[in-house]
Design an enzyme around this catalytic site. Structure first.
Site, PDB file in Angstrom:
ATOM      1  N   ASP A 128       0.818  -1.211   0.000  1.00  0.00           N
ATOM      2  CA  ASP A 128       0.000   0.000   0.000  1.00  0.00           C
ATOM      3  C   ASP A 128       0.856   1.267   0.000  1.00  0.00           C
ATOM      4  O   ASP A 128       0.537   2.245   0.688  1.00  0.00           O
ATOM      5  CB  ASP A 128      -0.922  -0.017   1.234  1.00  0.00           C
ATOM      6  CG  ASP A 128      -1.983   1.078   1.186  1.00  0.00           C
ATOM      7  OD1 ASP A 128      -2.325   1.523   0.091  1.00  0.00           O
ATOM      8  OD2 ASP A 128      -2.444   1.493   2.267  1.00  0.00           O
ATOM      9  N   CYS A 185     -26.948  -9.972  -1.584  1.00  0.00           N
ATOM     10  CA  CYS A 185     -26.751  -9.199  -0.346  1.00  0.00           C
ATOM     11  C   CYS A 185     -26.404  -7.737  -0.639  1.00  0.00           C
ATOM     12  O   CYS A 185     -25.578  -7.454  -1.505  1.00  0.00           O
ATOM     13  CB  CYS A 185     -25.658  -9.840   0.499  1.00  0.00           C
ATOM     14  SG  CYS A 185     -25.325  -8.976   2.056  1.00  0.00           S
ATOM     15  N   CYS A 192     -24.060   1.954   4.968  1.00  0.00           N
ATOM     16  CA  CYS A 192     -23.136   3.087   4.832  1.00  0.00           C
ATOM     17  C   CYS A 192     -23.860   4.401   5.147  1.00  0.00           C
ATOM     18  O   CYS A 192     -24.773   4.798   4.408  1.00  0.00           O
ATOM     19  CB  CYS A 192     -22.554   3.137   3.421  1.00  0.00           C
ATOM     20  SG  CYS A 192     -21.371   4.492   3.202  1.00  0.00           S
ATOM     21  N   CYS A 208     -16.636   8.800   1.687  1.00  0.00           N
ATOM     22  CA  CYS A 208     -16.303   7.735   2.634  1.00  0.00           C
ATOM     23  C   CYS A 208     -15.793   8.326   3.956  1.00  0.00           C
ATOM     24  O   CYS A 208     -15.002   9.270   3.964  1.00  0.00           O
ATOM     25  CB  CYS A 208     -15.241   6.824   2.016  1.00  0.00           C
ATOM     26  SG  CYS A 208     -14.754   5.443   3.054  1.00  0.00           S
ATOM     27  N   CYS A 236     -13.065   3.641   9.226  1.00  0.00           N
ATOM     28  CA  CYS A 236     -14.436   3.169   9.425  1.00  0.00           C
ATOM     29  C   CYS A 236     -14.500   1.690   9.054  1.00  0.00           C
ATOM     30  O   CYS A 236     -13.926   1.272   8.048  1.00  0.00           O
ATOM     31  CB  CYS A 236     -15.403   3.968   8.555  1.00  0.00           C
ATOM     32  SG  CYS A 236     -17.114   3.384   8.628  1.00  0.00           S
ATOM     33  N   CYS A 239     -18.954  -1.103   6.800  1.00  0.00           N
ATOM     34  CA  CYS A 239     -19.314  -2.001   5.695  1.00  0.00           C
ATOM     35  C   CYS A 239     -18.703  -3.390   5.859  1.00  0.00           C
ATOM     36  O   CYS A 239     -19.196  -4.361   5.280  1.00  0.00           O
ATOM     37  CB  CYS A 239     -18.948  -1.389   4.344  1.00  0.00           C
ATOM     38  SG  CYS A 239     -17.175  -1.199   4.051  1.00  0.00           S
ATOM     39  N   CYS A 243     -21.000  -7.176   6.965  1.00  0.00           N
ATOM     40  CA  CYS A 243     -20.854  -8.191   5.911  1.00  0.00           C
ATOM     41  C   CYS A 243     -20.984  -9.599   6.497  1.00  0.00           C
ATOM     42  O   CYS A 243     -20.197  -9.986   7.370  1.00  0.00           O
ATOM     43  CB  CYS A 243     -19.501  -8.034   5.224  1.00  0.00           C
ATOM     44  SG  CYS A 243     -19.169  -9.307   3.974  1.00  0.00           S
TER      45      CYS A 243
END
Length: 304
Positions: A128, A185, A192, A208, A236, A239, A243
């Site tokens: 990253d 789903c 959100c 976001c 955050c 989401c 799941c």
């Protein structure tokens, strides 16, 4: 084939949960999607996303002679939580030591192992930290699929993991993409609070909560989002938390990801009165330092 099997076995020994390999080539389809996303301004003020477009879509421009992209995942899921559920919250991935340092160290062990097996190689390790389309490569190499929240998912592990890559000039045996198990789903979309996931598999990064609390450098956060952050001060996990596939997530085995106990026991008042000295102490070698003390104080104040 033997070398490929050795690499995957070694990756598991080091602690990686998944290891998939794809042929190093131009990501033509993904390039069109990225270009459209940027043109729509869905990256907000993350101007760096516009840089090095050619390198983002073609690993051979990052590593001369590149033939393979090895994609790996490293679990960070933990049952540890901030004790008081009413305090400003930190995303799970940032609770322990900065993943860039931890995972990069593991990657270099694997890279050195490959060099010992093969001899002279040309390659680079990424966590990253460079223009690499991580999810695209993870998907192509069969590590997982991109879910409706645009996070990488695996049927066995969920999405609480970091992605990392080794791009190198060695031809290996390549894997194939896996099936998408999201089905009908829409829990991530429905949950959100800022509408960032505006339709399945599409994210407006400029809406976001992670963008607002980490990437956005403005001194003041947009007033029209006040009351919508659901107490998140850094990142955050909403989401991911909703799941159903993440019900499969299991505790990580990385001591360096263990959060500081001082962080876990802090009260809301402690956070509101956070000093720079305390900030530096509890977030030493932490990914939270990306937002800096001033940014974190801004975020905490926005939640009041």
């Amino acid at each position: 084939m033997k070398l490929t099997q050795l690499i995957k076995r070694k990756a598991k020994e080091i602690g990686f949960d998944s290891c998939g390999i794809a042929k190093a080539e131009s990501l033509d389809a993904e390039a069109r999607v990225l270009e459209a996303w940027l043109n729509q301004g869905l990256h907000g003020k993350m101007a760096y996303m516009e840089n090095y477009f050619d390198k983002r879509i073609d690993p051979r421009k990052l590593v001369d002679g590149a033939k393979s992209v090895i994609s790996l995942s490293y679990n960070y899921f933990t049952e540890e939580k901030q004790f008081d559920e009413q305090v400003p919250k930190i995303a799970m991935y940032a609770m322990g030591k900065d993943y860039h340092e931890v995972v990069k160290e593991k990657l270099e062990v694997l890279y050195n192992y490959i060099a010992e097996e093969v001899g002279a190689i040309n390659g680079r390790c990424f966590v990253d930290s460079a223009p690499v389309l991580e999810r695209a490569w993870a998907q192509r190499s069969g590590v997982g699929w991109v879910g409706k929240n645009t996070n990488m998912l695996t049927k066995r592990q969920g999405s609480f993991f970091f992605l990392a890559e080794i791009i190198l000039d060695v031809e290996l045996e390549y894997d194939s993409p896996v099936k998408d198990y999201c089905g009908n789903c829409t829990k991530c979309i429905d949950a959100c609070p800022t509408g960032a996931i505006y339709e399945p598999y599409k994210l407006d990064g400029s809406k976001c909560i992670s963008y607002f609390t980490i990437e956005l450098r403005d001194e003041v956060l947009p007033a029209n989002y006040h009351g919508k952050f659901e107490n998140w001060m850094f990142g955050c996990d909403i989401c991911q938390q909703v799941c159903p596939i993440n019900a499969q997530a299991k505790q990580h085995h990385e001591p360096q990801f263990e959060p500081r106990k001082e962080l876990l026991v802090m009260s809301r008042k402690d956070w509101e009165e956070l000093s720079e000295e305390t900030y530096r102490r509890i977030f030493k070698n932490s990914a939270v330092k990306r937002t800096k003390f001033k940014g974190l104080k801004r975020n905490i104040g926005f939640l009041e």
